[in-house]
Design a protein around this motif. Structure first.
Motif, PDB file in Angstrom:
ATOM      1  N   SER A  88       2.104  10.143  -3.363  1.00 50.14           N
ATOM      2  CA  SER A  88       0.686   9.039  -3.395  1.00 50.14           C
ATOM      3  C   SER A  88       1.430   7.491  -4.507  1.00 50.14           C
ATOM      4  CB  SER A  88      -0.231   9.701  -4.848  1.00 50.14           C
ATOM      5  OG  SER A  88       0.526   9.761  -6.509  1.00 50.14           O
ATOM      6  N   LYS A  89       3.000   7.564  -4.070  1.00 46.79           N
ATOM      7  CA  LYS A  89       3.414   6.989  -4.716  1.00 46.79           C
ATOM      8  C   LYS A  89       4.255   6.316  -3.429  1.00 46.79           C
ATOM      9  CE  LYS A  89       4.204   7.874  -9.361  1.00 46.79           C
ATOM     10  NZ  LYS A  89       5.126   7.608 -10.286  1.00 46.79           N
ATOM     11  N   GLY A  90       4.073   6.546  -2.356  1.00 44.85           N
ATOM     12  CA  GLY A  90       4.569   6.510  -0.647  1.00 44.85           C
ATOM     13  C   GLY A  90       6.118   6.748  -1.572  1.00 44.85           C
ATOM     14  N   VAL A  91       6.444   7.192  -2.221  1.00 38.09           N
ATOM     15  CA  VAL A  91       8.033   7.805  -1.552  1.00 38.09           C
ATOM     16  C   VAL A  91       7.823   9.755  -1.232  1.00 38.09           C
ATOM     17  CG1 VAL A  91       9.887   8.869  -4.011  1.00 38.09           C
ATOM     18  CG2 VAL A  91       8.288   6.759  -3.735  1.00 38.09           C
ATOM     19  N   PRO A 142      -0.070   8.911   8.279  1.00 34.77           N
ATOM     20  CA  PRO A 142      -1.482   9.707   7.529  1.00 34.77           C
ATOM     21  C   PRO A 142      -2.473   9.487   8.715  1.00 34.77           C
ATOM     22  CG  PRO A 142      -0.083   7.450   6.417  1.00 34.77           C
ATOM     23  CD  PRO A 142       0.287   8.272   7.427  1.00 34.77           C
ATOM     24  N   ASN A 143      -3.755  10.053   8.472  1.00 33.70           N
ATOM     25  CA  ASN A 143      -4.963   9.954   8.667  1.00 33.70           C
ATOM     26  C   ASN A 143      -5.548   8.588   8.546  1.00 33.70           C
ATOM     27  OD1 ASN A 143      -5.498  12.657   9.796  1.00 33.70           O
ATOM     28  ND2 ASN A 143      -6.565  12.940   8.046  1.00 33.70           N
ATOM     29  N   GLY A 144      -5.308   7.702   9.267  1.00 37.44           N
ATOM     30  CA  GLY A 144      -6.381   6.295   9.663  1.00 37.44           C
ATOM     31  C   GLY A 144      -5.312   5.434   9.999  1.00 37.44           C
ATOM     32  N   VAL A 148       0.852  -1.089   0.161  1.00 35.29           N
ATOM     33  CA  VAL A 148      -0.134   0.135  -0.166  1.00 35.29           C
ATOM     34  C   VAL A 148       1.054   1.199   0.367  1.00 35.29           C
ATOM     35  CG1 VAL A 148      -1.794   1.574   1.160  1.00 35.29           C
ATOM     36  CG2 VAL A 148      -1.967  -1.391   1.204  1.00 35.29           C
ATOM     37  N   ASN A 149       0.579   2.145  -0.488  1.00 33.10           N
ATOM     38  CA  ASN A 149       1.702   3.317  -0.843  1.00 33.10           C
ATOM     39  C   ASN A 149       0.691   4.118   0.127  1.00 33.10           C
ATOM     40  OD1 ASN A 149       3.057   2.264  -3.092  1.00 33.10           O
ATOM     41  ND2 ASN A 149       1.945   2.710  -4.194  1.00 33.10           N
TER      42      ASN A 149
END
Length: 75
Positions: free
Chosen positions: A28-31, A55-57, A5-6
């Motif tokens: 958005s790519k986790g980079v 990140p939220n959650g 999951v990114n």
């Protein structure tokens, strides 16, 4: 099997001891996109990557990760 999951929006600090070398946020790519385009090409030795905001959650990863560099390259 684990699903990749990114995660975007995680905030990080790259530290050497008590000194913060760079700060950044995952895209958005986790980079991680480092703020202010720091010169990381001369890093040598062990550094700590610390998540400062999840990140939220998601739960903050409190322990961080140790990264080892030689001449700016991750070992």
């Amino acid at each position: 099997d684990e699903e990749t999951v990114n995660l975007s929006g995680a905030e990080f600090e790259l530290k050497k001891g008590d000194q913060t070398i760079a700060t950044g946020t995952s895209d958005s790519k986790g980079v991680v996109q480092w703020d202010g385009s720091p010169d990381l090409t001369s890093l040598d030795g062990d550094y700590q990557l610390v998540e400062t905001k999840a990140p939220n959650g998601y739960v903050l990863h409190e322990n961080g990760w140790t990264l080892s560099f030689e001449n700016g390259l991750l070992k």
